[in-house]
Structure formats: C-alpha cells, structure tokens
Design an enzyme around this catalytic site. Structure first.
Site, PDB file in Angstrom:
ATOM      1  N   TYR A  88      -3.715  -0.767   9.979  1.00 24.59           N
ATOM      2  CA  TYR A  88      -3.485  -0.901   8.611  1.00 24.59           C
ATOM      3  C   TYR A  88      -2.133  -0.415   8.227  1.00 24.59           C
ATOM      4  O   TYR A  88      -1.354  -1.188   7.353  1.00 24.59           O
ATOM      5  CB  TYR A  88      -4.558   0.052   7.709  1.00 24.59           C
ATOM      6  CG  TYR A  88      -4.431  -0.150   6.260  1.00 24.59           C
ATOM      7  CD1 TYR A  88      -5.483  -1.324   5.637  1.00 24.59           C
ATOM      8  CD2 TYR A  88      -3.752   0.625   5.556  1.00 24.59           C
ATOM      9  CE1 TYR A  88      -5.159  -1.422   4.280  1.00 24.59           C
ATOM     10  CE2 TYR A  88      -3.796   0.219   4.433  1.00 24.59           C
ATOM     11  CZ  TYR A  88      -4.457  -0.507   3.649  1.00 24.59           C
ATOM     12  OH  TYR A  88      -4.412  -0.849   2.157  1.00 24.59           O
ATOM     13  N   SER A 134       0.879  -1.085  -0.161  1.00 19.80           N
ATOM     14  CA  SER A 134       0.039   0.077  -0.240  1.00 19.80           C
ATOM     15  C   SER A 134       0.809   1.166   0.040  1.00 19.80           C
ATOM     16  O   SER A 134       1.863   1.316   0.192  1.00 19.80           O
ATOM     17  CB  SER A 134      -1.022  -0.061   1.456  1.00 19.80           C
ATOM     18  OG  SER A 134      -1.473   1.184   1.664  1.00 19.80           O
TER      19      SER A 134
END
Length: 259
Positions: free
Chosen positions: A164, A151
């Site tokens: 996350y 990410s």
C-alpha cells in the site's frame, strides 16, 4: 483589471462534464461522485462489488445521469473497456478520478506475495492504464482533468502495509510524470491525499481505543474527517478553477502532516 473581472463562481461549475470515478459506489468514491453531480457533471462509476442503488439515487436526485459498470480493473484490457464504454454512453471523458483501491495488513516478515501483487495491481497498475487511456481521449478533446487518490502513505512509510505504501508513493510519482507530459495539452493531473477519514475501511482502527487516541493526538483539527469534508477539494481539482494547478499532491488531512 479586466482579467480580474473575468473570475466568477462559474469557474467551479462542471455543467454537463462527464466524470469517470472508479470504486465510487461507497465510501470516499461515493462522496466524490455526489460532489461532482452537485457541480453539474454526469457520472460514470466502476465498481467491483456491493450495492449501487444508494449512489444511483443520490446522483439522480441531483438531476444528473449516472452509469455503473461492474468490472475488475486488474483484468487485462479493463482500461479500454471502461473508456470505450463511457464514450459509448456519453460521447466523451472530461474527468477521470482514480479512486479504486485496496489495502491488506500484515507484518512485513509474514507478508504474502499474492497480497503484494493484489494491492499493486489495483492501487498502481490500474491507475497507470486508465490514466493513459483517458489521456488519449482527452488530447483529442482538447483537455481534461485526471485526479488520482494518494494517501498519507504517499509521504510516510507506515507499518504492516508495504505494498500500500509503495503503491501510494507510486501514485504520487505517476501524477507528477503524467503532469509533465500532458500540461501543454491542457490536461491537468493532480492527486488528493486524504488523511484519516471515517469510512468502513477505517472502522476497525477507530474502534481500537489506543490506536484511535494516537491518531487523534496527531491531528491538529482534533477529529477524523467526514467524507463530506473532501467533496469541495474534488470539485476544485475537477474544475476550471484549478487550471494552473498541475502535478500537485493535495493533502486533506486536518494538519496531520505538519505536526
């Protein structure tokens, strides 16, 4: 000169390879599955919930086989179940794409322990266990490809998503660690780091006029990516064309990181 003449577009083909893709019944995972099917692979998809028929049709229309397994990847022994079932259905595992993931947003000072654990379990722990189990089979087979989904928050801190961010930094670390140990076994382990993509998960952000403008102003390409804009990257990392690429986190972000 003869070595240069050996290269051809077949390096990008995945004819009769078998690819496991987690969370691939929608969103980016669906795009990855369709791309690999287009390149010639048969597909094995794990999913937690939701419709599978659209994805099934997209893959079968390309003349490839697809099998679905509904499973919670955070449950004990899930990795063994997935790999063993794929071996039973197809007889081998050539490619593993760890795409399944989740995100839960909340201010740091209000973040709940159960949300931290949920995100870490699916985004990081399942990646480790599935990759380890797949690697055991790939060693027996003489090679393979493992592709993790990182990410932009593998590189940055973000806000309101501490687990996350931690998990995606961890995915980058797992990618590098596995690459170090598996490279001499003809297994390449890399990660794709998508930028800002048009998916159901990002719809609330895109509908927030202020936040959407902030994001677009930061992307040199000037637009959110369509899921189709990541399909070529996943084929490359799954194919012979990337055999000397290992331990790399490949950003597909329209230039977000360099601005």
């Amino acid at each position: 000169m003869s070595e240069l003449n050996n290269f051809n577009m077949k390096y990008f083909e995945l004819q009769d390879k078998v690819a496991i893709i987690t969370g691939a019944n929608k969103g980016l995972g669906q795009a990855y599955a369709v791309a690999l099917a287009e390149a010639g692979a048969d597909i094995y998809i794990t999913y937690l919930s939701g419709d599978i028929e659209e994805t099934r049709k997209l893959i079968e229309d390309k003349g490839r086989k697809v099998h679905f397994l509904q499973i919670d990847l955070t449950k004990e022994n899930a990795a063994n179940i997935v790999i063993n079932d794929c071996l039973e259905k197809y007889g081998k595992v050539d490619i593993l794409i760890n795409n399944a993931g989740t995100i839960k947003r909340s201010p740091l000072l209000e973040y709940k322990d159960e949300d931290w654990n949920t995100v870490i379990d699916i985004n990081l722990n399942s990646v480790y266990y599935l990759s380890q189990r797949a690697a055991i089979e790939m060693v027996k087979q003489g090679g393979g490809k493992i592709i993790n989904v990182a990410s932009m928050l593998s590189f940055q801190g973000g806000k309101f998503v501490p687990p996350y961010t931690a998990s995606k930094h961890g995915v980058a670390g797992i990618t590098k660690a596995f690459a170090n140990e598996l490279a001499d076994k003809n297994i390449q382990v890399n990660a794709i780091a998508p930028g800002y993509i048009k998916t159901d998960n990002t719809q609330p952000i895109r509908e927030d006029e202020k936040r959407n403008k902030e994001i677009l102003d930061r992307i040199p390409a000037g637009h959110w990516a369509e899921t189709s804009e990541l399909m070529g990257t996943i084929v490359f990392l799954s194919s012979r064309a990337s055999d000397y690429v290992n331990g790399h986190i490949l950003a597909v972000d329209g230039g977000w990181l360099v601005r």
